[in-house]
Design a protein around this motif. Structure first.
Motif, PDB file in Angstrom:
ATOM      1  N   THR A  57       0.855  -1.194   0.000  1.00 41.63           N
ATOM      2  CA  THR A  57       0.000   0.000   0.000  1.00 41.63           C
ATOM      3  C   THR A  57       0.891   1.246   0.000  1.00 41.63           C
ATOM      4  O   THR A  57       2.113   1.152   0.110  1.00 41.63           O
ATOM      5  CB  THR A  57      -0.909   0.039   1.248  1.00 41.63           C
ATOM      6  OG1 THR A  57      -0.126   0.507   2.379  1.00 41.63           O
ATOM      7  CG2 THR A  57      -1.483  -1.338   1.572  1.00 41.63           C
ATOM      8  N   ASP A  58       0.238   2.418  -0.070  1.00 41.01           N
ATOM      9  CA  ASP A  58       0.999   3.685  -0.027  1.00 41.01           C
ATOM     10  C   ASP A  58       1.768   3.816   1.286  1.00 41.01           C
ATOM     11  O   ASP A  58       2.807   4.469   1.338  1.00 41.01           O
ATOM     12  CB  ASP A  58       0.035   4.881  -0.133  1.00 41.01           C
ATOM     13  CG  ASP A  58      -0.753   4.846  -1.424  1.00 41.01           C
ATOM     14  OD1 ASP A  58      -0.251   4.242  -2.386  1.00 41.01           O
ATOM     15  OD2 ASP A  58      -1.862   5.403  -1.459  1.00 41.01           O
ATOM     16  N   ARG A 146      -7.333  -0.714   7.162  1.00 42.22           N
ATOM     17  CA  ARG A 146      -7.052   0.314   6.157  1.00 42.22           C
ATOM     18  C   ARG A 146      -5.604   0.761   6.280  1.00 42.22           C
ATOM     19  O   ARG A 146      -5.118   1.034   7.364  1.00 42.22           O
ATOM     20  CB  ARG A 146      -7.964   1.531   6.348  1.00 42.22           C
ATOM     21  CG  ARG A 146      -9.398   1.266   6.018  1.00 42.22           C
ATOM     22  CD  ARG A 146     -10.262   2.530   6.173  1.00 42.22           C
ATOM     23  NE  ARG A 146     -11.661   2.229   5.909  1.00 42.22           N
ATOM     24  CZ  ARG A 146     -12.200   2.205   4.696  1.00 42.22           C
ATOM     25  NH1 ARG A 146     -11.462   2.525   3.644  1.00 42.22           N
ATOM     26  NH2 ARG A 146     -13.480   1.900   4.528  1.00 42.22           N
ATOM     27  N   ASN A 149      -4.400   4.022   0.778  1.00 40.33           N
ATOM     28  CA  ASN A 149      -5.696   3.998   0.099  1.00 40.33           C
ATOM     29  C   ASN A 149      -6.248   2.586  -0.026  1.00 40.33           C
ATOM     30  O   ASN A 149      -7.203   2.364  -0.763  1.00 40.33           O
ATOM     31  CB  ASN A 149      -5.558   4.608  -1.310  1.00 40.33           C
ATOM     32  CG  ASN A 149      -5.265   6.098  -1.226  1.00 40.33           C
ATOM     33  OD1 ASN A 149      -5.831   6.813  -0.395  1.00 40.33           O
ATOM     34  ND2 ASN A 149      -4.359   6.570  -2.074  1.00 40.33           N
ATOM     35  N   SER A 150      -5.631   1.641   0.658  1.00 43.04           N
ATOM     36  CA  SER A 150      -6.023   0.245   0.500  1.00 43.04           C
ATOM     37  C   SER A 150      -6.913  -0.216   1.653  1.00 43.04           C
ATOM     38  O   SER A 150      -6.836   0.310   2.767  1.00 43.04           O
ATOM     39  CB  SER A 150      -4.778  -0.645   0.442  1.00 43.04           C
ATOM     40  OG  SER A 150      -3.971  -0.274  -0.657  1.00 43.04           O
TER      41      SER A 150
END
Ligand code: ZN
Length: 200
Positions: A57-58, A146, A149-150
């Motif tokens: 993820t980010d 979370r 953005n995932s």
């Protein structure tokens, strides 16, 4: 002269022993693990009947199941070929040692180890030197993990196999990662080890 021959033979024996020692790590080759891209950021890693999943993820990486120390190290190497982002979470699928040993590899990377509370409670009562007890737990039938953005939905359908069996749902990627409930070529390993069919 015969003394020199004996010394020579001894030295040869030592050299062969050292040589075998030097080659033994190569003899213990790893299984042919592969990384498969399931969707952007979502990967499956493993071989044979053992596959974990990881999501980049980010804000870092989420790993699902570590299997054992060798597998975890190979899995980490595969992740490091794709990203240098921190390992944020290792999430356990359920309580069985064959899926969740070797977690120390990811813990050493700074990962928080997460599981359903039914899994964690069982592990507290059945400790194994190879299994790291979860740092954090979730409870109930669903939790959202979370990161950046995932989104990963952690879903618990009640007693089915082992304790706290978690199905990982990736709504944005239209994919799931599930273990032991669905097994290739067989139904419930054919003999239903540690399954709870009366609860279905
Ligand atoms: Zn299991």
């Amino acid at each position: 002269m015969s003394g020199n021959n004996l010394l020579g033979r001894l030295l040869m024996a030592v050299a062969i022993t050292l040589g075998l020692g030097a080659f033994s790590p190569a003899a213990k080759a790893r299984p042919a693990y592969e990384t498969t891209k399931v969707a952007p950021g979502l990967y499956s890693f493993g071989g044979g009947l053992a596959f974990n999943a990881f999501m980049i993820t980010d804000d870092g990486v989420v790993v699902m199941d570590s299997f054992d120390k060798d597998f975890a190290e190979a899995s980490l190497e595969a992740i490091r070929k794709l990203t240098d982002k921190p390992i944020r979470y290792l999430v356990y699928s359920h309580n069985h040692y064959d899926h969740i040993s070797g977690g120390e590899v990811f813990k050493a990377e700074g990962a928080t180890i997460l599981s359903h509370d039914a899994t964690a409670n069982w592990l507290k009562n059945h400790p194994s030197p190879d299994v790291v007890v979860p740092d954090k737990t979730w409870s109930g039938s669903k939790s959202e993990l979370r990161l950046g953005n995932s989104l990963i939905n952690l879903v618990y359908f009640g007693a089915n196999h082992g304790e706290g069996m978690t199905v990982f749902q990736f709504p944005n990627e239209h994919a799931i990662y599930t273990v032991d409930l669905v097994v290739p070529h067989r139904v419930a390993f054919a003999y239903m080890p540690d399954f709870s069919p009366r609860e279905w």
